[in-house]
Design a protein around this motif. Structure first.
Motif, short mmCIF file in Angstrom:
data_model
loop_
_atom_site.label_atom_id
_atom_site.label_comp_id
_atom_site.label_asym_id
_atom_site.label_seq_id
_atom_site.Cartn_x
_atom_site.Cartn_y
_atom_site.Cartn_z
N CYS A 71 36.94 55.29 36.25
CA CYS A 71 38.15 54.58 36.98
C CYS A 71 38.75 55.80 37.79
O CYS A 71 39.11 55.58 38.94
CB CYS A 71 39.13 54.06 35.95
SG CYS A 71 40.79 53.52 36.71
N HIS A 89 48.10 46.48 36.75
CA HIS A 89 47.24 45.25 36.94
C HIS A 89 46.31 45.00 35.83
O HIS A 89 46.02 43.73 35.49
CB HIS A 89 46.26 45.62 38.24
CG HIS A 89 47.10 45.52 39.69
ND1 HIS A 89 47.66 44.61 40.27
CD2 HIS A 89 47.18 46.64 40.50
CE1 HIS A 89 48.12 44.76 41.08
NE2 HIS A 89 48.02 45.97 41.41
N GLY A 93 45.93 41.53 33.70
CA GLY A 93 44.78 40.93 33.72
C GLY A 93 44.42 40.70 32.25
O GLY A 93 43.78 39.54 31.82
N SER A 97 43.76 36.81 30.99
CA SER A 97 42.22 36.50 30.55
C SER A 97 42.17 36.38 28.89
O SER A 97 41.17 35.93 28.43
CB SER A 97 41.43 37.57 31.01
OG SER A 97 41.57 38.85 30.45
N ASP A 105 34.54 45.41 33.64
CA ASP A 105 34.67 44.34 34.47
C ASP A 105 36.17 44.12 34.99
O ASP A 105 36.51 43.77 35.76
CB ASP A 105 33.91 43.02 34.11
CG ASP A 105 32.52 42.91 34.06
OD1 ASP A 105 31.96 43.89 34.77
OD2 ASP A 105 32.14 42.25 33.22
N LEU A 106 36.93 44.15 33.65
CA LEU A 106 38.31 43.98 33.98
C LEU A 106 39.12 45.19 34.86
O LEU A 106 39.83 44.94 35.45
CB LEU A 106 39.11 44.05 32.34
CG LEU A 106 40.65 43.63 32.79
CD1 LEU A 106 40.89 42.35 33.39
CD2 LEU A 106 41.10 43.67 31.35
N ARG A 108 37.45 47.25 36.80
CA ARG A 108 36.96 46.98 38.47
C ARG A 108 38.09 45.88 38.96
O ARG A 108 38.51 46.42 40.01
CB ARG A 108 35.57 46.77 38.58
CG ARG A 108 34.62 47.95 38.30
CD ARG A 108 33.59 47.93 38.98
NE ARG A 108 32.88 49.45 39.00
CZ ARG A 108 31.92 49.71 38.29
NH1 ARG A 108 31.27 48.88 37.29
NH2 ARG A 108 31.36 51.02 38.25
N TRP A 109 38.28 44.82 38.20
CA TRP A 109 38.97 43.85 38.90
C TRP A 109 40.45 44.38 39.23
O TRP A 109 41.15 44.20 39.99
CB TRP A 109 39.14 42.70 37.82
CG TRP A 109 40.20 41.66 38.18
CD1 TRP A 109 40.23 40.44 39.32
CD2 TRP A 109 41.68 41.60 37.81
NE1 TRP A 109 41.27 39.96 39.21
CE2 TRP A 109 42.00 40.55 38.55
CE3 TRP A 109 42.34 42.37 37.16
CZ2 TRP A 109 43.41 40.29 38.33
CZ3 TRP A 109 43.66 41.98 36.98
CH2 TRP A 109 44.43 41.04 37.45
N ALA A 110 40.95 45.25 38.15
CA ALA A 110 42.33 45.85 38.41
C ALA A 110 42.62 46.85 39.46
O ALA A 110 43.27 46.59 40.09
CB ALA A 110 42.78 46.45 37.07
N SER A 112 40.53 46.93 42.14
CA SER A 112 40.35 46.10 43.34
C SER A 112 41.52 45.48 43.95
O SER A 112 41.78 45.11 45.29
CB SER A 112 39.36 44.88 43.03
OG SER A 112 39.93 43.62 42.58
N LYS A 113 42.69 45.38 43.10
CA LYS A 113 43.98 44.95 43.47
C LYS A 113 44.79 46.05 44.23
O LYS A 113 45.83 45.69 44.80
CB LYS A 113 44.77 44.29 42.23
CG LYS A 113 44.27 43.42 41.54
CD LYS A 113 43.89 42.10 42.17
CE LYS A 113 43.24 40.97 41.60
NZ LYS A 113 42.91 39.80 42.46
#
Length: 120
Positions: A71, A89, A93, A97, A105-106, A108-110, A112-113
């Motif tokens: 990260c 984030h 998330g 979820s 995955d979580l 990278r989603w965070a 990406s915000k």
């Protein structure tokens, strides 16, 4: 601005890119700056110590040092403000979820915000 020399009032200006130039362009502001302090990004060794102590989500067993390192390399870059945003984030998330811990995955989603400034 406060000019009462008998007071113990302190004003702290903080900012990102361009703040130094902006403060310097205003003589009334610049004249009140006693000391300029630049904060460098944290090196990875410091990130691996500070971030797990910062928030419980990073102290959990699932948030291993490799995930924190990934990260930092991909999104936070030793910037504590970025870590705070990513952590926020992540917690949202995780709640939405139903996940109990951090995974790739979580994560990278965070991050990406994160908002990225566009240079004109």
């Amino acid at each position: 601005m406060w000019d009462d020399i008998g007071s113990d009032l302190t004003i702290v200006f903080t900012g990102g890119d361009g703040c130094f130039e902006m403060l310097q362009s205003e003589p009334m502001l610049e004249s009140r700056v006693y000391a300029w302090q630049e904060i460098d990004p944290m090196p990875l060794e410091e990130v691996l110590t500070v971030i797990p102590a910062f928030h419980p989500v990073w102290a959990d067993a699932d948030a291993d040092p490799d995930l924190i390192s990934m990260c930092d390399h991909e999104a936070a870059h030793g910037n504590f403000r970025a870590w705070a945003k990513i952590t926020h984030h992540l917690t949202v998330g995780m709640k939405e979820s139903g996940r109990a811990g951090v995974d790739e995955d979580l994560l990278r989603w965070a991050y990406s915000k994160l908002r990225h400034r566009r240079v004109a």
